[in-house]
Motif scaffolding. Structure first.
Motif, PDB file in Angstrom:
ATOM      1  N   TYR A 260       0.814  -1.218   0.000  1.00 11.95           N
ATOM      2  CA  TYR A 260       0.000   0.000   0.000  1.00 11.95           C
ATOM      3  C   TYR A 260       0.853   1.276   0.000  1.00 11.95           C
ATOM      4  O   TYR A 260       0.584   2.213  -0.745  1.00 11.95           O
ATOM      5  CB  TYR A 260      -0.936  -0.001   1.218  1.00 11.95           C
ATOM      6  N   LEU A 263       1.997   1.890  -3.438  1.00  9.52           N
ATOM      7  CA  LEU A 263       0.917   2.100  -4.414  1.00  9.52           C
ATOM      8  C   LEU A 263       0.274   3.478  -4.249  1.00  9.52           C
ATOM      9  O   LEU A 263      -0.045   4.146  -5.231  1.00  9.52           O
ATOM     10  CB  LEU A 263      -0.151   1.002  -4.262  1.00  9.52           C
ATOM     11  N   VAL A 264       0.095   3.925  -3.014  1.00  5.46           N
ATOM     12  CA  VAL A 264      -0.605   5.195  -2.797  1.00  5.46           C
ATOM     13  C   VAL A 264       0.245   6.396  -3.236  1.00  5.46           C
ATOM     14  O   VAL A 264      -0.268   7.469  -3.534  1.00  5.46           O
ATOM     15  CB  VAL A 264      -1.075   5.297  -1.322  1.00  5.46           C
ATOM     16  N   MET A 292      -5.913  -0.904  -3.717  1.00  5.05           N
ATOM     17  CA  MET A 292      -5.356   0.229  -2.988  1.00  5.05           C
ATOM     18  C   MET A 292      -6.466   1.137  -2.432  1.00  5.05           C
ATOM     19  O   MET A 292      -6.419   1.582  -1.288  1.00  5.05           O
ATOM     20  CB  MET A 292      -4.458   1.026  -3.928  1.00  5.05           C
ATOM     21  N   TYR A 296      -7.496   2.183   1.464  1.00  2.00           N
ATOM     22  CA  TYR A 296      -7.559   3.592   1.869  1.00  2.00           C
ATOM     23  C   TYR A 296      -8.941   3.968   2.412  1.00  2.00           C
ATOM     24  O   TYR A 296      -9.060   4.555   3.489  1.00  2.00           O
ATOM     25  CB  TYR A 296      -7.191   4.488   0.680  1.00  2.00           C
TER      26      TYR A 296
END
Ligand SMILES: N[C@@H](CCC(=O)N[C@@H](CS)C(=O)NCC(=O)O)C(=O)O
Length: 341
Positions: A260, A263-264, A292, A296
């Protein structure tokens, strides 16, 4: 008499960060102690004894913030975030690296404050020198600090999250003690994916952005997108089988935390700053994108620890060797799309 050497500005980037091919080689962390649930150990798990120093911008530190929240350790391990701007260069080494907020620049709601334990400290490097006056490594975050022995327990995020996962369980209500992000039955699978996720994706984006030759960049960017395609395939298989939203289906593991944080940052930062632009997650990797966004939007441990103005401000304003103007791009907007688009 030989001429006086021309003074070079100090830099936080040591020359040995690159090999002869121009490839980035990240040095290993130095402080590698472990907190233990055993009260007789050197670093026993105790409420209020340890303090975490992080930057919201840093993906490695971000891992520790997510796990701290997943495990309900907020009252047991307080934290301080540094300012997002890191000085890559300075007149002297003392003027480089991560710095603490002052009372004027603090963002207290985000724990961006002066160091509560050492109010006169201006930089993270001072923690390292307090722990070891002869320290000669990098002054990185995260830092897990022991207030009793005035020293650093660990500056290695992959190990800090393992300690947080198990060693404080005796101090936690059942609900949080039962959260296990490295469960026995998935350990061998987790151990199989961590190395290629780390080498090709988490550290892979840095190898793309900070590689010093076309050869280094090409090798890293090829591996990065091959590995992201592999993650996309895994998540697409999960969706076909109707298994849960996580990398291993129904169980949230450290693999999700570790993926994560990269990816974020991918579309908002790495695609432009690190030249990882063969694909964007939001347009080209649909299962990765949904994965993702679910983390979130559906779990506060992920959402509340993702502070985009620190992330973008840090990378674009600090890494002036690859973005000399320090201008921060405004897009892509929104930085994180809603779940239903
Ligand atoms: N292996 C370490 C890496 C930590 C790391 O490299 N942190 C970066 C920020 S993203 C840092 O503090 N860099 C400062 C420097 O190199 O001077 C971990 O995972 O904890």
């Amino acid at each position: 008499m030989s001429p006086a050497p021309i003074a070079q500005p100090a830099s936080v980037l040591p020359k040995n960060l690159w090999n002869e091919k121009g490839e980035l080689q990240r040095p290993a962390s130095i402080f590698r102690n472990f907190i233990s649930s055993d009260p007789k150990s050197q670093f026993p798990a105790e409420a209020g004894r340890y303090h975490l120093y992080v930057s919201y911008a840093c993906p490695w530190a971000h891992r520790t913030l997510i796990v701290r929240k997943l495990k309900g350790l907020e009252d047991i391990i307080p934290f301080t975030s540094v300012m997002f701007h890191m000085d890559i260069k300075g007149e002297t080494p003392d003027e480089t690296g991560w710095k603490f907020a002052t009372t004027e620049t603090a963002e207290p709601d985000l724990e961006v404050t002066p160091d509560p334990l050492h109010p006169d400290f201006r930089r993270v490097r001072q923690l390292y020198y307090l722990a070891d006056p002869n320290y000669s490594g990098r002054f990185t975050v995260p830092v897990l600090w022991d207030k009793k022995q005035n020293t650093i327990v660990s500056n290695e995020s992959s190990e800090i999250i393992r300690m947080l996962n198990t060693e404080f369980n005796g101090l936690l209500p059942e609900k949080y003690a039962n959260v296990d992000i490295y469960p026995e039955h998935l350990r061998s699978q987790i151990d199989d994916v961590n190395p290629w996720h780390y080498d090709d994706i988490n550290n892979g984006v840095y190898k793309c952005g900070l590689g010093q030759t076309q050869f280094a960049y090409h090798g890293a960017v090829t591996k990065l997108f091959d590995s992201l395609d592999r993650v996309e395939a895994q998540l697409s298989q999960n969706a076909e089988k109707g298994s849960g939203p996580y990398y291993f289906g129904d169980v949230l593991t450290e693999v999700d935390v570790r993926l994560y944080v990269t990816l974020v940052r991918f579309d908002p930062v790495y695609v432009s700053l690190f030249k990882t632009n063969k694909k964007m997650i939001r347009y080209d990797l649909p299962h990765v994108h949904e994965y993702m966004r679910r983390l979130y939007w559906e779990d506060l441990a992920f959402k509340e620890t993702t502070i985009m103005h620190h992330i973008k401000g840090h990378y674009f304003e600090s890494l002036t060797m690859i973005n000399p103007s320090g201008v921060v791009p405004e897009g892509p907007l929104p930085h994180i799309l809603p779940l239903q688009v």
